[in-house]
Design a protein around this motif. Structure first.
Motif, PDB file in Angstrom:
ATOM      1  N   PRO A  17       0.968  -1.174   0.049  1.00 25.85           N
ATOM      2  CA  PRO A  17      -0.015   0.129   0.077  1.00 25.85           C
ATOM      3  C   PRO A  17       0.850   1.139   0.117  1.00 25.85           C
ATOM      4  O   PRO A  17       0.451   2.209  -0.533  1.00 25.85           O
ATOM      5  N   ASN A  18       2.187   1.230   0.708  1.00 25.24           N
ATOM      6  CA  ASN A  18       2.873   2.309   0.525  1.00 25.24           C
ATOM      7  C   ASN A  18       3.792   2.527  -0.627  1.00 25.24           C
ATOM      8  O   ASN A  18       4.249   3.609  -0.806  1.00 25.24           O
ATOM      9  N   ASN A  19       4.010   1.443  -1.259  1.00 25.00           N
ATOM     10  CA  ASN A  19       4.594   1.489  -2.673  1.00 25.00           C
ATOM     11  C   ASN A  19       3.917   0.648  -3.840  1.00 25.00           C
ATOM     12  O   ASN A  19       4.236  -0.814  -3.737  1.00 25.00           O
ATOM     13  N   PRO A  20       3.317   0.996  -4.746  1.00 29.52           N
ATOM     14  CA  PRO A  20       2.453   0.441  -5.639  1.00 29.52           C
ATOM     15  C   PRO A  20       3.606  -0.404  -6.635  1.00 29.52           C
ATOM     16  O   PRO A  20       3.103  -1.433  -7.322  1.00 29.52           O
ATOM     17  N   ASP A  21       4.743  -0.103  -6.667  1.00 25.15           N
ATOM     18  CA  ASP A  21       5.767  -0.733  -7.294  1.00 25.15           C
ATOM     19  C   ASP A  21       6.420  -2.133  -6.888  1.00 25.15           C
ATOM     20  O   ASP A  21       7.109  -2.898  -7.615  1.00 25.15           O
ATOM     21  N   SER A  75       7.920  -8.650  -6.561  1.00 23.94           N
ATOM     22  CA  SER A  75       8.166  -7.979  -7.753  1.00 23.94           C
ATOM     23  C   SER A  75       8.389  -6.371  -7.359  1.00 23.94           C
ATOM     24  O   SER A  75       7.617  -5.923  -6.733  1.00 23.94           O
ATOM     25  N   VAL A  76       9.778  -5.926  -7.845  1.00 24.05           N
ATOM     26  CA  VAL A  76      10.207  -4.734  -7.403  1.00 24.05           C
ATOM     27  C   VAL A  76      10.284  -3.893  -8.714  1.00 24.05           C
ATOM     28  O   VAL A  76      11.309  -4.268  -9.370  1.00 24.05           O
ATOM     29  N   LYS A  77       9.429  -2.969  -9.299  1.00 22.69           N
ATOM     30  CA  LYS A  77       9.686  -2.176 -10.324  1.00 22.69           C
ATOM     31  C   LYS A  77      10.693  -1.083  -9.999  1.00 22.69           C
ATOM     32  O   LYS A  77      10.170  -0.301  -9.085  1.00 22.69           O
ATOM     33  N   ILE A  78      11.631  -1.032 -10.821  1.00 21.19           N
ATOM     34  CA  ILE A  78      12.471   0.064 -10.750  1.00 21.19           C
ATOM     35  C   ILE A  78      12.667   0.834 -12.224  1.00 21.19           C
ATOM     36  O   ILE A  78      13.443   0.455 -12.820  1.00 21.19           O
ATOM     37  N   ARG A  79      11.969   1.938 -12.269  1.00 23.76           N
ATOM     38  CA  ARG A  79      11.591   2.496 -13.271  1.00 23.76           C
ATOM     39  C   ARG A  79      11.262   1.474 -14.551  1.00 23.76           C
ATOM     40  O   ARG A  79      10.397   0.946 -14.281  1.00 23.76           O
TER      41      ARG A  79
END
Length: 770
Positions: A532-536, A575-579
């Motif tokens: 919830p604090n980071n949608p990525d 999964s962590v989206k980084i740009r």
């Protein structure tokens, strides 16, 4: 190349000549804030540079950067950027931020590169001191106080405009769930009081007044707080404060995309079926009313509930029988609300044909090429009741090509027939006292399936199976549950000459190739959620449990005929989206224990329930089912006679990490790559004197673990993705030197028995590995 500076790895195209242009922008956020909050604000502030200071920097091949059409630099744009950034920080509760900028100009050839650095002293975040509700209506006030514990505005919490907006949305949603159909966001607002009450103290002493002002200024710097009041605007339309009840419900299950919904309700010529206060209007009779009634969560006489209104629309749309569902509430009389549902039917029947091919390297048989055909028939409205039906037929062969041995062309033959029904409700053998409890569940289904198959592995075995199950699927929140109280699997295995010979040379295989009956029950949970604090950041959790023979195995006549075991699986993905890139993790663990008493059959799980590793989706440096067990080399012994090398175990541990990044786009097709590492292995959990190295033991985990690293190419056609991965064995438990670690790079190596083994694998897969 990573040691080279970013400047040397960056090219600029179409830049203004003889003018300074924007080459780089950077934001330095300063202040006493949490690491995640600092990262979030820094990322968001990048979007608030003035358009004339924004530039597109494209990363290619992971290390090369390209800048196209950079804007000319103008100092006036910095002031506008400060204004935009300050407005954003105000919305996040930071009202006392300070901004300082610095500009550096570098000349590279004929380029005048300008780098802008913005230093932001964030200051203190405003905190909420008190929250009050004054809604001017007894019923509204009572509802607000009743649900006050669920408020988003907590004393001491950071103040943001988004938080205020979310709290107002919560209140409006609360009222619309309790009959206030016409109540909207325009009817409530928040009053924020920024006044320090100490400043309201009356005093004639100028020194005391100065002290109060200084104290207020200090409090504002060190611990600024505001009071919030939720108020109702003056109401001039009494219907906004009316609680509406559900009247009649009308369904139009044969609507068309071209229909005008406002006029359909007044058209004549419909046939009607009416049950209590539900009416279905139709012309062709393509549907029965039962699935409509069972998936409508608003009933006559109840208060209008907006959540149940949208839940009804979504659930009816997810049944599959209709491609689109719309609804329209219509006010009747003073406080009644009639509902009209317009459902556009989906294509009832469809056929699909798939052709698949694969390649497997086998020591004894050389290259095995597999070809299979899959036919599927889907009916989305069986018996006019929105029941889903899927019939499948699959047949395939494995061919031995380019083999040095005199072997038959066809090595494996497979045929499989299956049928599945998905009923859009829970069909239970007993009655539930409170049926409304089921209304809290979404996407309820009853699943019945039957599947029969025949596999002929030439000269080794013939396997016949019949599998049928009855189960239930439902969703609650982010959790998808599947429970199969009855799962029956019947297997018949004929061992042929070569497999019987293999049992003599490799006795450990005998316990895997056994036949019997499985009568089990299964429970699984799948959960998808986003931080919830980071949608990525997204997460996936799967847990599965299967129990077989617990009760029936106690009955004398069944004791020797059915398997008795427990099997547990757990999987976690992140999964962590980084740009434009992505960092993906996966962890998997599975274990099964056969607690049957047959000393010949029950040493391990039945082989069709065991775990395996290797292939395009698991431990990619090894071939399909070619890793394990532990650091055992039994499957590599006597390779002249042993062409069956599939490895199965009762336990599996695996972890994967993968960094995915784009490369380029060719004719609209995205081409990407990844670097990854796979760690894991497969074991048995019971001691086997014939193969002691196959057993799992914590003190041997460092020796038994396998590690592979690799990279690959992914071609994304939007509707499907083709993946070609190359992986190398960094640590192979089957190596009997250097504790399995490679001591030098080599494409292949020879085992002690002369077997030549590749240290790499090339895997072709469809879709991402996880």
């Amino acid at each position: 190349m990573s040691s080279c500076s970013v400047s040397k790895r960056t090219t600029v195209r179409n830049y203004p000549l003889n003018k300074p242009f924007v080459y780089d922008t950077k934001i330095n956020l300063k202040g006493d804030i949490a690491k995640d909050e600092k990262k979030r604000l820094t990322t968001e502030l990048e979007n608030y540079w003035d358009d004339s200071l924004k530039l597109k920097k494209i990363q290619q091949f992971w290390i090369i950067y390209k800048i196209k059409n950079p804007p000319a630099f103008d100092t006036n744009n910095i002031a506008r950027s400060v204004s935009f950034m300050n407005a954003y920080l105000n919305s996040q509760g930071y009202y006392y931020a300070g901004f300082e900028n610095s500009v550096r100009i570098d000349t590279v050839s004929d380029q005048i590169r300008t780098s802008v650095v913005m230093d932001v002293n964030i200051g203190k975040n405003i905190r909420i001191d008190s929250v009050s509700y004054d809604l001017g209506d007894t019923a509204l006030q009572k509802l607000a106080k009743k649900e006050e514990a669920k408020t988003l505005l907590k004393k001491g919490a950071p103040y943001t405009k988004q938080l205020i907006s979310s709290e107002l949305d919560r209140l409006v949603s609360l009222y619309r769930q309790n009959g206030y159909y016409r109540f909207t966001r325009e009817d409530v607002y928040a009053l924020v009081d920024t006044t320090n009450t100490k400043l309201l103290q009356l005093t004639l002493d100028p020194f005391k007044q100065a002290e109060i002002i200084a104290e207020a200024a200090r409090a504002r710097r060190e611990n600024p707080t505001w009071d919030i009041s939720i108020l109702k605007r003056p109401t001039f339309d009494s219907s906004r404060l009316t609680q509406y009840h559900i009247g009649r419900v009308y369904y139009y299950p044969e609507s068309k995309l071209t229909d005008i919904t406002d006029s359909i309700m007044y058209q004549k010529g419909f046939q009607e079926i009416t049950r209590r206060n539900l009416t279905m209007r139709y012309r062709k009779g393509l549907f029965t009313y039962k699935p409509l009634r069972e998936h409508t969560y608003l009933h006559n006489g109840e208060l209008y509930n907006e959540n149940n209104y949208f839940k009804s629309i979504n659930t009816l749309g997810q049944l599959g029988a209709w491609q689109q569902v719309d609804a329209r509430p219509v006010i009747r009389d003073k406080d009644s609300l009639d509902l009209y549902f317009y459902l556009i039917p989906a294509v009832k029947q469809s056929f699909t044909i798939d052709l698949e091919s694969s390649r497997t390297a086998d020591i004894g048989l050389g290259n095995l090429w597999g070809v299979s055909t899959n036919l599927a028939y889907n009916n989305k409205n069986v018996w006019k009741s929105a029941i889903q039906s899927l019939a499948t037929f699959r047949t395939g062969v494995e061919l031995s090509l380019l083999s040095n041995n005199q072997t038959q062309l066809i090595q494996t033959f497979l045929i499989n027939i299956g049928h599945t029904y998905a009923f859009p409700k829970l069909i239970l053998p007993f009655k539930i006292a409170d049926w409304r409890a089921l209304n809290k569940l979404d996407n309820k289904k009853t699943l019945f399936s039957v599947n029969g198959s025949y596999v002929d592995r030439r000269d080794y075995y013939q396997l016949r199976s019949l599998v049928t199950s009855w189960g239930y699927e439902w969703k609650k929140g982010d959790n998808v549950w599947l429970y199969k109280p009855l799962n029956v699997e019947l297997y018949s295995l004929d061992t042929l000459a070569k497999l019987r010979t293999l049992f003599i040379t490799s006795p450990f295989l005998r316990t895997s190739f056994n036949s019997g009956k499985v009568i089990s029950q299964r429970l699984s949970l799948i959960k998808n959620f986003t931080n919830p604090n980071n949608p990525d950041k997204s997460h996936f959790v799967r847990i599965g449990l299967e129990e077989a023979g617990g009760l029936l195995g106690l009955i004398g006549q069944w004791h020797e005929q059915i398997y008795r075991y427990l099997k547990l699986e757990a999987e976690y993905r992140k999964s962590v989206k980084i740009r434009k890139t992505e960092l993906a993790y996966r962890a998997y663990a599975g274990v099964g224990y056969n607690y049957g008493t047959d000393t010949a059959r029950d040493k391990t799980l039945p082989f069709f329930k065991q775990f395996s590793a290797g292939g395009p989706y698991s431990m990619r440096a090894w071939g399909l089912r070619q890793l394990g067990l532990g650091n055992s080399v039994q499957s590599e012994a006597d390779t002249s006679n042993n062409s069956y090398r599939d490895r199965f175990g009762d336990m599996q541990l695996e972890a994967n990490i993968e960094y995915r990044f784009p490369l380029t786009t060719v004719a609209g097709v995205k081409v990407a790559s990844a670097v990854y590492a796979d760690i894991g292995n497969v074991w048995n959990i019971r001691k086997n004197a014939a193969d002691p190295d196959a057993r799992f033991a914590f003190n041997n985990l460092g020796r038994d673990i396998a590690i592979g690293v690799g990279t690959g190419i992914r071609v994304d056609f939007s509707y499907f993705l083709i993946r070609l991965d190359f992986a190398y064995k960094v640590k192979d438990p089957a190596r009997k030197y250097n504790n399995g670690w490679m001591d030098k790079f080599q494409w292949f190596e020879n085992r002690e028995n002369g077997l030549r083994v590749n240290n790499y694998a090339v895997q072709l897969g469809i879709g991402l590995p996880f």
